[in-house]
Design a protein around this motif. Structure first.
Motif, PDB file in Angstrom:
ATOM      1  N   THR A   9      43.221  43.833  46.620  1.00  0.00           N
ATOM      2  CA  THR A   9      43.829  43.016  45.566  1.00  0.00           C
ATOM      3  C   THR A   9      43.971  43.906  44.343  1.00  0.00           C
ATOM      4  O   THR A   9      42.998  44.485  43.881  1.00  0.00           O
ATOM      5  N   ASN A  10      45.177  43.990  43.841  1.00  0.00           N
ATOM      6  CA  ASN A  10      45.503  44.964  42.809  1.00  0.00           C
ATOM      7  C   ASN A  10      46.341  44.240  41.771  1.00  0.00           C
ATOM      8  O   ASN A  10      47.554  44.123  41.921  1.00  0.00           O
ATOM      9  N   VAL A  11      45.719  43.723  40.741  1.00  0.00           N
ATOM     10  CA  VAL A  11      46.481  42.873  39.827  1.00  0.00           C
ATOM     11  C   VAL A  11      47.255  43.642  38.757  1.00  0.00           C
ATOM     12  O   VAL A  11      48.027  43.053  38.011  1.00  0.00           O
ATOM     13  N   LEU A  42      42.423  45.793  29.903  1.00  0.00           N
ATOM     14  CA  LEU A  42      41.725  44.588  30.358  1.00  0.00           C
ATOM     15  C   LEU A  42      40.252  44.604  29.966  1.00  0.00           C
ATOM     16  O   LEU A  42      39.538  43.620  30.125  1.00  0.00           O
ATOM     17  N   GLY A  43      39.813  45.729  29.433  1.00  0.00           N
ATOM     18  CA  GLY A  43      38.385  45.907  29.182  1.00  0.00           C
ATOM     19  C   GLY A  43      37.816  46.657  30.367  1.00  0.00           C
ATOM     20  O   GLY A  43      38.149  46.351  31.510  1.00  0.00           O
ATOM     21  N   GLY A  44      36.988  47.624  30.098  1.00  0.00           N
ATOM     22  CA  GLY A  44      36.563  48.552  31.146  1.00  0.00           C
ATOM     23  C   GLY A  44      35.740  47.914  32.239  1.00  0.00           C
ATOM     24  O   GLY A  44      35.551  48.496  33.307  1.00  0.00           O
ATOM     25  N   ASP A  45      35.234  46.704  31.994  1.00  0.00           N
ATOM     26  CA  ASP A  45      34.369  46.103  33.013  1.00  0.00           C
ATOM     27  C   ASP A  45      35.116  45.141  33.928  1.00  0.00           C
ATOM     28  O   ASP A  45      34.518  44.551  34.827  1.00  0.00           O
ATOM     29  N   VAL A  46      36.410  44.985  33.706  1.00  0.00           N
ATOM     30  CA  VAL A  46      37.181  44.112  34.594  1.00  0.00           C
ATOM     31  C   VAL A  46      37.733  44.929  35.751  1.00  0.00           C
ATOM     32  O   VAL A  46      38.418  45.919  35.542  1.00  0.00           O
ATOM     33  N   TRP A  47      37.407  44.500  36.965  1.00  0.00           N
ATOM     34  CA  TRP A  47      37.925  45.191  38.151  1.00  0.00           C
ATOM     35  C   TRP A  47      39.288  44.624  38.498  1.00  0.00           C
ATOM     36  O   TRP A  47      39.389  43.590  39.152  1.00  0.00           O
ATOM     37  N   ASP A  48      40.313  45.328  38.084  1.00  0.00           N
ATOM     38  CA  ASP A  48      41.677  44.855  38.360  1.00  0.00           C
ATOM     39  C   ASP A  48      42.128  45.297  39.748  1.00  0.00           C
ATOM     40  O   ASP A  48      43.108  44.798  40.270  1.00  0.00           O
ATOM     41  N   LEU A  49      41.426  46.242  40.339  1.00  0.00           N
ATOM     42  CA  LEU A  49      41.694  46.604  41.732  1.00  0.00           C
ATOM     43  C   LEU A  49      40.410  46.374  42.512  1.00  0.00           C
ATOM     44  O   LEU A  49      39.371  46.959  42.191  1.00  0.00           O
ATOM     45  N   GLN A  50      40.489  45.517  43.511  1.00  0.00           N
ATOM     46  CA  GLN A  50      39.308  45.214  44.322  1.00  0.00           C
ATOM     47  C   GLN A  50      39.615  45.496  45.791  1.00  0.00           C
ATOM     48  O   GLN A  50      40.714  45.223  46.266  1.00  0.00           O
ATOM     49  N   LEU A  51      38.623  46.069  46.443  1.00  0.00           N
ATOM     50  CA  LEU A  51      38.764  46.378  47.864  1.00  0.00           C
ATOM     51  C   LEU A  51      37.657  45.639  48.615  1.00  0.00           C
ATOM     52  O   LEU A  51      36.475  45.824  48.324  1.00  0.00           O
ATOM     53  N   ILE A  52      38.073  44.800  49.544  1.00  0.00           N
ATOM     54  CA  ILE A  52      37.095  43.996  50.278  1.00  0.00           C
ATOM     55  C   ILE A  52      37.092  44.393  51.743  1.00  0.00           C
ATOM     56  O   ILE A  52      38.157  44.520  52.352  1.00  0.00           O
ATOM     57  N   GLN A  53      35.921  44.608  52.273  1.00  0.00           N
ATOM     58  CA  GLN A  53      35.773  44.821  53.707  1.00  0.00           C
ATOM     59  C   GLN A  53      35.050  43.601  54.255  1.00  0.00           C
ATOM     60  O   GLN A  53      34.064  43.168  53.685  1.00  0.00           O
TER      61      GLN A  53
END
Lengths: 347, 347, 347, 347
Positions: free
Chosen positions: D230-232, D206-217
């Motif tokens: 969110t883990n695409v 995806l390219g190293g700067d795309v966060w395909d796993l995001q954790l939100i608090q």
């Protein structure tokens, strides 16, 4: 059936719990169906359904069947009326979905099979709705895929929370176990050859001689084995399940699907209280499949008259076994050419 | 440790809930151990343990450590006594298994690390017993096998049924969350670099300013992420769990292990009420592994002083975050050569 | 047993898989036990165990039993040797834990029962280790608590991944099903009165006449029912389970306890490959309970000679049923006064 | 809507994966609906749908909306077209079910809210279909019943098996996480006040700067807490789940519902590969509820324009947080009188 029609006009005979539910489903959950008539000896009850879901009201199911606007018939009236009404449908060459049991005796069911053979085509479907239950279908799909090899052992369990007094041990077989008999035939794809039924009375209120819990051990024509627990007073809830053991693995219905609650030092899920809740989806899918088939010009889309007859023959053997206290051979089941497509008929 | 010995002679300092349990385990569940001394400021309480499990009774832990017959020491006395007693063990060059937290401050733990570095060998093990819990070990083994790829996200949850009034938000971090911090470090095998702690008061009896439920979001030196729920008044039972998300799958502790009961329209399993029940096996295995290691001449067999120190440094950052209401950088954690075998030290 | 002793000196006869495992457990997992002798016709094999776990080596089990330093005996030698060795233990008045089956025939087991009655005390425990398995114990506890009412139906399943060629249908009963027979007696707390065994050959390599999958339907003296599946070539793994249906609910062994892995579009847990892995804990707890009992002066702490005998009588009826193809009555089981404490003997 | 009508005539704009699925549902799974028009810039694609499901074909969605025979509109065209088309529906006073996100920016969504306020009635429903998923509904019902007390902590997870290259970190928020934002608002029944987003790149493609796993608090206006994963590119399958922790217990979506298979030393269930399979039932129920509501004269039956707007405002804060690397305050969300019935709008 007129293959070009956009809707099937359906009449429902019997408007008690089951017939009312089928009427509701035809009216509001099954596109392609139109409820055009309802019949019940209790015309008032039928009227209440008609008010909500539409349709002409009949007191006599035969009149409904003969109504020209009725293209297909659902039978959900008391068991003894099933066979005569189904035969009337055949005489009028109308497709019919009849609740189980197909008849109140194997002999009466045999007559239906013979009538269909005489007609040369199948118009009768029997209401073994488990074949449409997503949980059961998931098990069937694993078997079909060959994932666990050929089935060698069937285990069924069938539990009601409670039952009304006045039932008999025979009633348990004909009304409850008959579902499991069909289930076994559907999953194993062989006829049942021998049954051995033992029972126990766990609910004194039923009278000490009524076996409310029955355990059946059976074998099939190909030497496969099976066991069925029918428990009409489980005391805790309604559950139906099946596990099939194959040559290199097993497959089982999924665990309960309720929300997982942690409270009071326990983790728990709710269990349904009856079959209407447990098999809600199955009943809708069954009706939808039947209607979709009719619209495509197929006169049935599931268990046929032979399945209805065969299950009653096995039920008879179960009753003979529970009376004799000995294993009982099942009368030889050899389907006429019309039904020679194997036991599995949800196609 | 005399590698030729058949038994390790152990002294236990502190004979409350934890010390009593360790004494029982040493006495009757851990072959290879011999309980030879117990110490407690409440000598009567120590006496009761000694009566059942054997051993000389001391009021002062230091005297126990200096007793020549004591080959190894277990510390389960109040938190503020941990560091001084551990240092005394190091002065006497005796292996010590110290309950968590290793000290009541990161600074005090740092002193222990430095004392070990001075000695040139590791004698201190910290009581992070989850590393010996079969459920946690099963998760670790899946990670080690590479089944789900490298870990990228850690999720921990840690719930007590209830807690005694008088605790503070900081106490929750130092006494409860510290386990989860160790857990995260053990599973991710990286140091925690940033933490962000939010809290909520759900139990008014604790005083409205005590955060009995804390939610921590963290990131690690390698950019991995994690979240920890510490919930000291869950109201329903005691549970500890972990899920690790890897590059191509996830792994999670197994479901509850109690008997599956169907009753009253529910299917349920019991949940433990506290850590002694939940981690009973882990405490025995931890002690057995420590003793077995000592018998083989290994001075420790699990989490070491560095793990004890690092977890306190992270806990300090958590406390800073809950006070500031902002994400908090963790002080850089660079283990001395002695501890340079990675975070994972159960070998 | 000298009640004042700190250790029990145990001799183990038979050092194959089971005997080796028991020796290891006595040596390194069961405080209070001391392995002082091992016997095996293959003295070399016995020697290897002795080297690791200690003890004098005998070729003849009788010599081991007569060794004055041996206080208690574990028998894990081939089935036909069980009865003579147990009788020798009785002659020497030494407590003995004998692997199942207690003898290679019900008659031989009867002789042991009579010898104990002659002695006037019970010295024999039988290795039905499931009674110590945490999963089975959890089910038993729910029954004891009355949570689901009195048991009315027992369901057992017992599956091996695979079995060595050369076995017979009778071997399956005597060596595998015998565990389930004991399990049924333990949970139902009634004697089995009638059995009906059907079988199927699923593994051609065993020879087409060997029933590697057997299905047993049984009833008890109090009219309870049960079904047992013994499947020695399940093809997928080793599993043992039980569900007990009571008057107002059911209880079942917990689900698999392995880590939950999500990968490749599936969620999964590992299943053990054999009984040593599955019942590892049960074997340790069984031995510990036996040793602890001996230290307290109790000559046994679990299933006794009567349980060993009764299970063989039921097994004989199973074999008669599988040969005749008909339900088989079990010979009347009336325990002598010495054993009149009901079926449940883990006290 | 003419409350006396038996059918609602629906037009669908956009005939890709989502629009095609909605068209199929309207045509063959939702009684009471009639598909009368479809629109797509790719008129050929629209034609294929029309052939199977009926309806006039338009290239321009605006023309479809203005078609007098169209009584209600479904929008499933690309995100940037949502807001203009919804506004056109409002100008024509036609009820509209718009796929999420309601607009491609919070500002555009705000315009819709204001248009509705101007009109003085709500015509817009947003396609947050999870509110109709039986698993999510089961969780909601437990909360409503008060079984676990008031919710204090929300945990959501949302995993795709894989994603097409070319996405950005912002896309993940707007297209994936937005569902979880709505889920959190629906379950907690409070607005989200602060978010802190951390991310990681796990899929180099995806390219190293795309966060395909995001954790939100996050925290809410009432001080409740939450975390969203969110883990695409989960690599293993599609899963969406939620656990809500309440004051005295927790509730969680049920376990996977696939058949339970034992094979190859594992017990397993299948996991879906995408949302169309996972949420098949939810999409049908959502459409049925919308149509049933329209037939009763209700212009919407689920999440409204305010929900669509509020979720975008929170999404904007998430994007700000992932850019700044710091916790981000959410702009104050104060619904106009028209929407003052709390967050929960499935009535």
């Amino acid at each position: 059936m007129r293959g070009d029609s956009e809707h099937v006009s359906v009449g429902v005979i019997g408007t008690g719990g089951m017939g009312g539910m089928h009427s509701e489903n035809l009216h509001s959950r099954v596109p392609g169906a139109r409820l055009v008539a309802v019949a019940d000896v209790d015309a008032e009850r039928a009227g209440r359904i008609a008010e909500r879901c539409g349709g002409t009201v009949y007191e006599d199911g035969v009149d409904l069947i003969r109504d020209d606007s009725v293209e297909a018939v659902v039978i959900a009236s008391p068991d003894p009326t099933h066979a005569p009404l189904v035969l009337e449908c055949l005489r009028n060459e109308k497709p019919v979905l009849c609740e189980k049991p197909l008849a109140d005796s194997a002999e009466a069911a045999r007559e239906i099979v013979e009538a269909e053979v005489g007609l040369g085509r199948k118009l009768v479907q029997v209401g073994f709705m488990r074949r449409y239950d997503p949980q059961h279908v998931a098990v069937k799909e694993v078997l079909r895929a060959g994932t666990i090899g050929a089935p060698v052992l069937f285990k069924g369990w069938h539990r009601n929370a409670d039952i009304h007094p006045g039932i008999t041990s025979e009633w348990v077989v004909i009304n409850a176990t008959i579902h499991d008999i069909d289930s076994a035939r559907w999953f194993i794809e062989e006829e049942i050859e021998e049954v051995y039924v033992r029972g126990i009375n766990t609910a004194p209120k039923l009278g000490g001689d009524v076996w409310d819990l029955q355990l059946i051990q059976f074998s099939t024509t190909g030497g496969r084995l099976g066991t069925i627990e029918t428990n009409v007073v489980s005391g805790y809830g309604y559950e139906v399940g099946v596990e099939v053991i194959g040559e290199r693995g097993t497959v089982q219905v999924p665990p309960p699907s309720g929300a997982v609650v942690r409270r009071d030092f326990a983790i728990s899920q709710r269990i349904e209280d009856g079959w209407l809740a447990r098999f809600h989806t199955a009943y809708v899918v069954e009706m939808q499949a039947w209607i979709d088939g009719l619209l495509r010009g197929e006169t049935l889309s599931g268990p046929d008259a032979w399945d209805g007859y065969a299950s009653l023959v096995v039920a008879d053997a179960c009753i003979a076994s529970l009376r004799s206290g000995a294993p009982q051979r099942v009368s030889r089941l050899e389907p006429p050419e019309l039904y020679r497509r194997g036991v599995e008929v949800t196609r």
